[in-house]
Design a protein around this motif. Structure first.
Motif, PDB file in Angstrom:
ATOM      1  N   MET A 199     -12.616  56.587  45.251  1.00  0.00           N
ATOM      2  CA  MET A 199     -12.297  57.937  44.842  1.00  0.00           C
ATOM      3  C   MET A 199     -13.267  58.347  43.734  1.00  0.00           C
ATOM      4  N   SER A 200     -13.762  59.573  43.806  1.00  0.00           N
ATOM      5  CA  SER A 200     -14.693  60.062  42.791  1.00  0.00           C
ATOM      6  C   SER A 200     -13.961  60.930  41.772  1.00  0.00           C
ATOM      7  N   LEU A 201     -14.618  61.183  40.650  1.00  0.00           N
ATOM      8  CA  LEU A 201     -14.049  62.053  39.626  1.00  0.00           C
ATOM      9  C   LEU A 201     -13.781  63.440  40.203  1.00  0.00           C
ATOM     10  N   LYS A 202     -14.676  63.926  41.050  1.00  0.00           N
ATOM     11  CA  LYS A 202     -14.488  65.236  41.685  1.00  0.00           C
ATOM     12  C   LYS A 202     -13.211  65.247  42.522  1.00  0.00           C
ATOM     13  N   ASP A 203     -12.878  64.113  43.170  1.00  0.00           N
ATOM     14  CA  ASP A 203     -11.639  64.029  43.935  1.00  0.00           C
ATOM     15  C   ASP A 203     -10.422  64.124  43.026  1.00  0.00           C
ATOM     16  N   ILE A 204     -10.549  63.650  41.797  1.00  0.00           N
ATOM     17  CA  ILE A 204      -9.416  63.629  40.871  1.00  0.00           C
ATOM     18  C   ILE A 204      -9.231  64.968  40.179  1.00  0.00           C
ATOM     19  N   ILE A 205     -10.308  65.523  39.598  1.00  0.00           N
ATOM     20  CA  ILE A 205     -10.128  66.748  38.804  1.00  0.00           C
ATOM     21  C   ILE A 205     -10.729  67.995  39.432  1.00  0.00           C
ATOM     22  N   GLY A 206     -11.386  67.884  40.573  1.00  0.00           N
ATOM     23  CA  GLY A 206     -11.980  69.044  41.238  1.00  0.00           C
ATOM     24  C   GLY A 206     -13.377  69.331  40.705  1.00  0.00           C
ATOM     25  N   ALA A 248      -4.164  71.718  37.493  1.00  0.00           N
ATOM     26  CA  ALA A 248      -4.334  70.778  38.604  1.00  0.00           C
ATOM     27  C   ALA A 248      -5.079  69.524  38.149  1.00  0.00           C
ATOM     28  N   ALA A 249      -6.128  69.706  37.326  1.00  0.00           N
ATOM     29  CA  ALA A 249      -6.895  68.556  36.849  1.00  0.00           C
ATOM     30  C   ALA A 249      -6.029  67.646  35.985  1.00  0.00           C
ATOM     31  N   ARG A 250      -5.246  68.249  35.094  1.00  0.00           N
ATOM     32  CA  ARG A 250      -4.363  67.465  34.230  1.00  0.00           C
ATOM     33  C   ARG A 250      -3.344  66.695  35.068  1.00  0.00           C
ATOM     34  N   GLN A 251      -2.742  67.377  36.040  1.00  0.00           N
ATOM     35  CA  GLN A 251      -1.736  66.723  36.875  1.00  0.00           C
ATOM     36  C   GLN A 251      -2.344  65.572  37.671  1.00  0.00           C
ATOM     37  N   SER A 252      -3.560  65.746  38.164  1.00  0.00           N
ATOM     38  CA  SER A 252      -4.220  64.675  38.913  1.00  0.00           C
ATOM     39  C   SER A 252      -4.482  63.464  38.026  1.00  0.00           C
ATOM     40  N   LEU A 253      -4.878  63.701  36.782  1.00  0.00           N
ATOM     41  CA  LEU A 253      -5.062  62.582  35.853  1.00  0.00           C
ATOM     42  C   LEU A 253      -3.734  61.886  35.570  1.00  0.00           C
ATOM     43  N   LEU A 254      -2.691  62.684  35.349  1.00  0.00           N
ATOM     44  CA  LEU A 254      -1.364  62.096  35.134  1.00  0.00           C
ATOM     45  C   LEU A 254      -0.943  61.260  36.339  1.00  0.00           C
ATOM     46  N   ASP A 255      -1.171  61.788  37.536  1.00  0.00           N
ATOM     47  CA  ASP A 255      -0.825  61.065  38.766  1.00  0.00           C
ATOM     48  C   ASP A 255      -1.602  59.758  38.892  1.00  0.00           C
ATOM     49  N   ALA A 256      -2.807  59.719  38.296  1.00  0.00           N
ATOM     50  CA  ALA A 256      -3.637  58.516  38.330  1.00  0.00           C
ATOM     51  C   ALA A 256      -3.289  57.546  37.195  1.00  0.00           C
ATOM     52  N   GLY A 257      -2.244  57.876  36.420  1.00  0.00           N
ATOM     53  CA  GLY A 257      -1.784  56.987  35.369  1.00  0.00           C
ATOM     54  C   GLY A 257      -2.462  57.190  34.022  1.00  0.00           C
TER      55      GLY A 257
END
Length: 133
Positions: A1-8, A81-90
């Motif tokens: 998974m890339s950073l772009k996949d996580i935060i857009g 969305a970026a914040r939520q994706s980071l939270l989802d990634a722990g």
């Protein structure tokens, strides 16, 4: 998974605390960085790195400067969305704050407690993909 996949989509700005905005601006201009006045505020100036899109250095007139005051910042188009994706990634991410003029920020930390940040620009400033362009 890339950073772009996580935060857009994102642009990258390295924030540097400075004691005198004008003196620091002259220094970075002399180094060949290009001032981008689209981001100017009374306490912030941003400089593009020639030939490197979506990467910039931001100078923040903090009033007090101490070593280690840099905060690598990912400019995103959707901070929620970026914040939520980071939270989802722990990743522990602080709440989103409006830091003035419609700029939204949320900080997070690496395993060594180094601060990183997400920033969403207001519609009056360029989007993530326009950083350094």
């Amino acid at each position: 998974m890339s950073l772009k996949d996580i935060i857009g989509e994102y642009g990258f700005v390295a924030k540097l605390d400075v004691s005198n905005l004008q003196v620091s601006a002259e220094f970075y201009t002399a180094l060949g960085l290009e001032h981008d006045p689209r981001f100017d505020t009374p306490i912030w100036m941003q400089f593009n790195l020639p030939d490197i899109d979506q990467v910039a250095i931001g100078l923040y007139a903090s009033g007090s400067v101490s070593p280690g005051g840099s905060v690598p910042t990912f400019i995103v188009n959707d901070i929620n969305a970026a914040r939520q994706s980071l939270l989802d990634a722990g990743v522990e991410v602080r709440p989103i704050q409006d830091v003035g003029l419609g700029v939204l920020m949320a900080s997070f930390y690496d395993p060594d407690s180094n601060t990183l940040a997400l920033r969403q620009n207001p519609s009056s400033q360029p989007s993530a993909t326009e950083i350094g362009a």
